[in-house]
Design a protein around this motif. Structure first.
Motif, PDB file in Angstrom:
ATOM      1  N   SER A  63       0.849  -1.189   0.000  1.00 45.67           N
ATOM      2  CA  SER A  63       0.000   0.000   0.000  1.00 45.67           C
ATOM      3  C   SER A  63       0.884   1.237   0.000  1.00 45.67           C
ATOM      4  N   LEU A  64       0.274   2.353  -0.274  1.00 34.02           N
ATOM      5  CA  LEU A  64       1.002   3.616  -0.227  1.00 34.02           C
ATOM      6  C   LEU A  64       1.531   3.865   1.187  1.00 34.02           C
ATOM      7  N   THR A  65       0.762   3.476   2.183  1.00 35.31           N
ATOM      8  CA  THR A  65       1.187   3.646   3.574  1.00 35.31           C
ATOM      9  C   THR A  65       2.431   2.813   3.871  1.00 35.31           C
TER      10      THR A  65
END
Length: 107
Positions: A83-85
């Motif tokens: 994920s971007l996180t």
């Protein structure tokens, strides 16, 4: 020589943590043995590296690179999602290690 020992410590820690995934809660003998030996080797090499590398620098590199490597291996070996996180977290870890090294690498 200290940074070479530190690289070995990181490799052993990453191998041990990867083996830990296969222990199934320490219910499988050989992955459990590999985990224990990997961590033992990692700490022994880290201790030797600390003879010439500052503790804050060594630990930041050891933990940061190890964490980032395990996150990548989780993606490649275990099909964990990206994920971007997660990408941001890995970049922050690497950035933190770089900043610590820039600010405190003198003896």
């Amino acid at each position: 020589m200290g940074y070479l020992l530190l690289a070995g410590a990181i490799a052993a820690e990453v191998a041990a943590t990867t083996a830990l995934k296969y222990t199934e809660g320490f219910s499988r003998l050989w992955p459990s043995v590999a985990t224990a030996l990997g961590y033992l080797v990692s700490f022994a090499l880290l201790a030797q590296a600390l003879k010439t590398v500052q503790i804050g620098t060594a630990y930041a590199i050891w933990s940061g690179v190890g964490t980032a490597a395990i996150a990548v291996l989780g993606l490649l070996l275990f099909g964990e999602g990206l994920s971007l996180t997660k990408v941001a977290g890995i970049l922050l870890i690497v950035g933190g290690v770089v900043v610590l090294n820039m600010g405190g690498a003198t003896h």
